[in-house]
Design a protein around this motif. Structure first.
Motif, PDB file in Angstrom:
ATOM      1  N   SER A  76       0.972  -1.149   0.014  1.00 32.77           N
ATOM      2  CA  SER A  76       0.008  -0.024  -0.047  1.00 32.77           C
ATOM      3  C   SER A  76       0.907   1.340  -0.133  1.00 32.77           C
ATOM      4  O   SER A  76       0.464   2.311  -0.941  1.00 32.77           O
ATOM      5  N   ASN A  77       2.006   1.290   0.883  1.00 32.45           N
ATOM      6  CA  ASN A  77       2.897   2.294   1.031  1.00 32.45           C
ATOM      7  C   ASN A  77       3.682   2.829  -0.341  1.00 32.45           C
ATOM      8  O   ASN A  77       3.626   3.894  -1.130  1.00 32.45           O
ATOM      9  N   LEU A 117       0.747   3.988  -2.910  1.00 25.95           N
ATOM     10  CA  LEU A 117       0.403   5.368  -2.580  1.00 25.95           C
ATOM     11  C   LEU A 117       1.669   6.328  -2.964  1.00 25.95           C
ATOM     12  O   LEU A 117       1.407   7.500  -3.409  1.00 25.95           O
ATOM     13  N   ARG A 118       2.810   5.924  -2.698  1.00 23.04           N
ATOM     14  CA  ARG A 118       4.105   6.812  -3.053  1.00 23.04           C
ATOM     15  C   ARG A 118       4.074   6.980  -4.491  1.00 23.04           C
ATOM     16  O   ARG A 118       4.313   8.293  -4.895  1.00 23.04           O
ATOM     17  N   TYR A 119       3.996   6.081  -5.493  1.00 18.64           N
ATOM     18  CA  TYR A 119       4.155   6.431  -6.915  1.00 18.64           C
ATOM     19  C   TYR A 119       2.716   6.916  -7.391  1.00 18.64           C
ATOM     20  O   TYR A 119       2.889   7.550  -8.349  1.00 18.64           O
ATOM     21  N   ALA A 120       1.697   6.641  -6.931  1.00 14.42           N
ATOM     22  CA  ALA A 120       0.387   7.128  -7.471  1.00 14.42           C
ATOM     23  C   ALA A 120      -0.028   8.423  -6.895  1.00 14.42           C
ATOM     24  O   ALA A 120      -0.489   9.290  -7.770  1.00 14.42           O
ATOM     25  N   THR A 121       0.249   8.800  -5.707  1.00 17.55           N
ATOM     26  CA  THR A 121       0.079  10.198  -5.198  1.00 17.55           C
ATOM     27  C   THR A 121       1.061  11.077  -4.967  1.00 17.55           C
ATOM     28  O   THR A 121       1.041  12.188  -4.213  1.00 17.55           O
ATOM     29  N   ASN A 122       2.306  10.581  -4.844  1.00 18.05           N
ATOM     30  CA  ASN A 122       3.651  11.232  -4.291  1.00 18.05           C
ATOM     31  C   ASN A 122       3.543  11.435  -2.784  1.00 18.05           C
ATOM     32  O   ASN A 122       4.099  12.196  -2.178  1.00 18.05           O
ATOM     33  N   GLN A 123       2.628  10.688  -2.256  1.00 17.28           N
ATOM     34  CA  GLN A 123       2.579  10.446  -0.475  1.00 17.28           C
ATOM     35  C   GLN A 123       2.813   9.361  -0.153  1.00 17.28           C
ATOM     36  O   GLN A 123       2.747   8.279  -0.653  1.00 17.28           O
ATOM     37  N   SER A 124       3.313   9.243   1.080  1.00 18.78           N
ATOM     38  CA  SER A 124       3.352   7.768   1.693  1.00 18.78           C
ATOM     39  C   SER A 124       2.851   7.905   2.984  1.00 18.78           C
ATOM     40  O   SER A 124       2.444   8.828   3.718  1.00 18.78           O
TER      41      SER A 124
END
Length: 170
Positions: free
Chosen positions: A29-30, A33-40
């Motif tokens: 999930s991390n 999220l990191r690659y899809a939304t630039n958030q982790s």
């Protein structure tokens, strides 16, 4: 005794499966999220690391039970049966002492770090260090179940779930 042994393995395996599944979900999930939304997820790496510690200590018992730890056996292979058994008795005594040592000092560590908090989740480090006495107790329980057969014939428990050769031939 067989009843205890059966449910010990069921509980031990269930905890291992749950820990590994939760770790995989958190890390996956991390990454997404990191690659899809630039958030982790801030706590993902920390929680996964501590779950890995728990996985290591909880998993050591079943691995010991099935003879999966590294062992140097050349000396006892080259000795007469009586001498080899004597060496295995010495090994059994030393391992039992080591497992008790892990439990004892693990409890001391749990007490010492109870007010120290993890950096991100702010959970007491005693929860992380509790893996040591719990893992030591599981090691001791698994060891006491197999020690007689180990000392007498150097055999370990057999189970197709833990036998790489059996599952490879399926």
């Amino acid at each position: 005794m067989k009843f205890f042994e059966k449910y010990l393995m069921i509980a031990n395996r269930s905890v291992l499966i749950a820990l590994l599944a939760a770790m995989a979900i958190i890390i996956f999930s991390n990454v997404v999220l990191r690659y899809a939304t630039n958030q982790s997820i801030e706590w993902a790496e920390e929680v996964a690391r501590y779950m890995m510690v728990w996985l290591t200590f909880v998993g050591a018992g079943p691995v010991l039970r099935y003879g999966g730890h590294i062992a140097v056996e050349n000396l006892q292979d080259s000795l007469p049966i009586a001498w080899a058994r004597a060496i295995r008795v010495l090994i059994a005594v030393m391992l039992t002492g080591f497992f008790i040592f892990i439990i004892w000092y693990g409890l001391i560590y749990v007490d010492r770090v109870q007010y120290q908090m993890t950096p991100t989740t702010q959970v007491s480090m005693s929860w992380v260090y509790a893996s040591m006495p719990v893992g030591g107790a599981l090691l001791l329980a698994h060891w006491l179940i197999i020690v007689r057969d180990y000392v007498l014939t150097r055999t370990f428990a057999s189970d197709s779930h833990f036998d790489a050769n059996a599952s490879a031939s399926l």
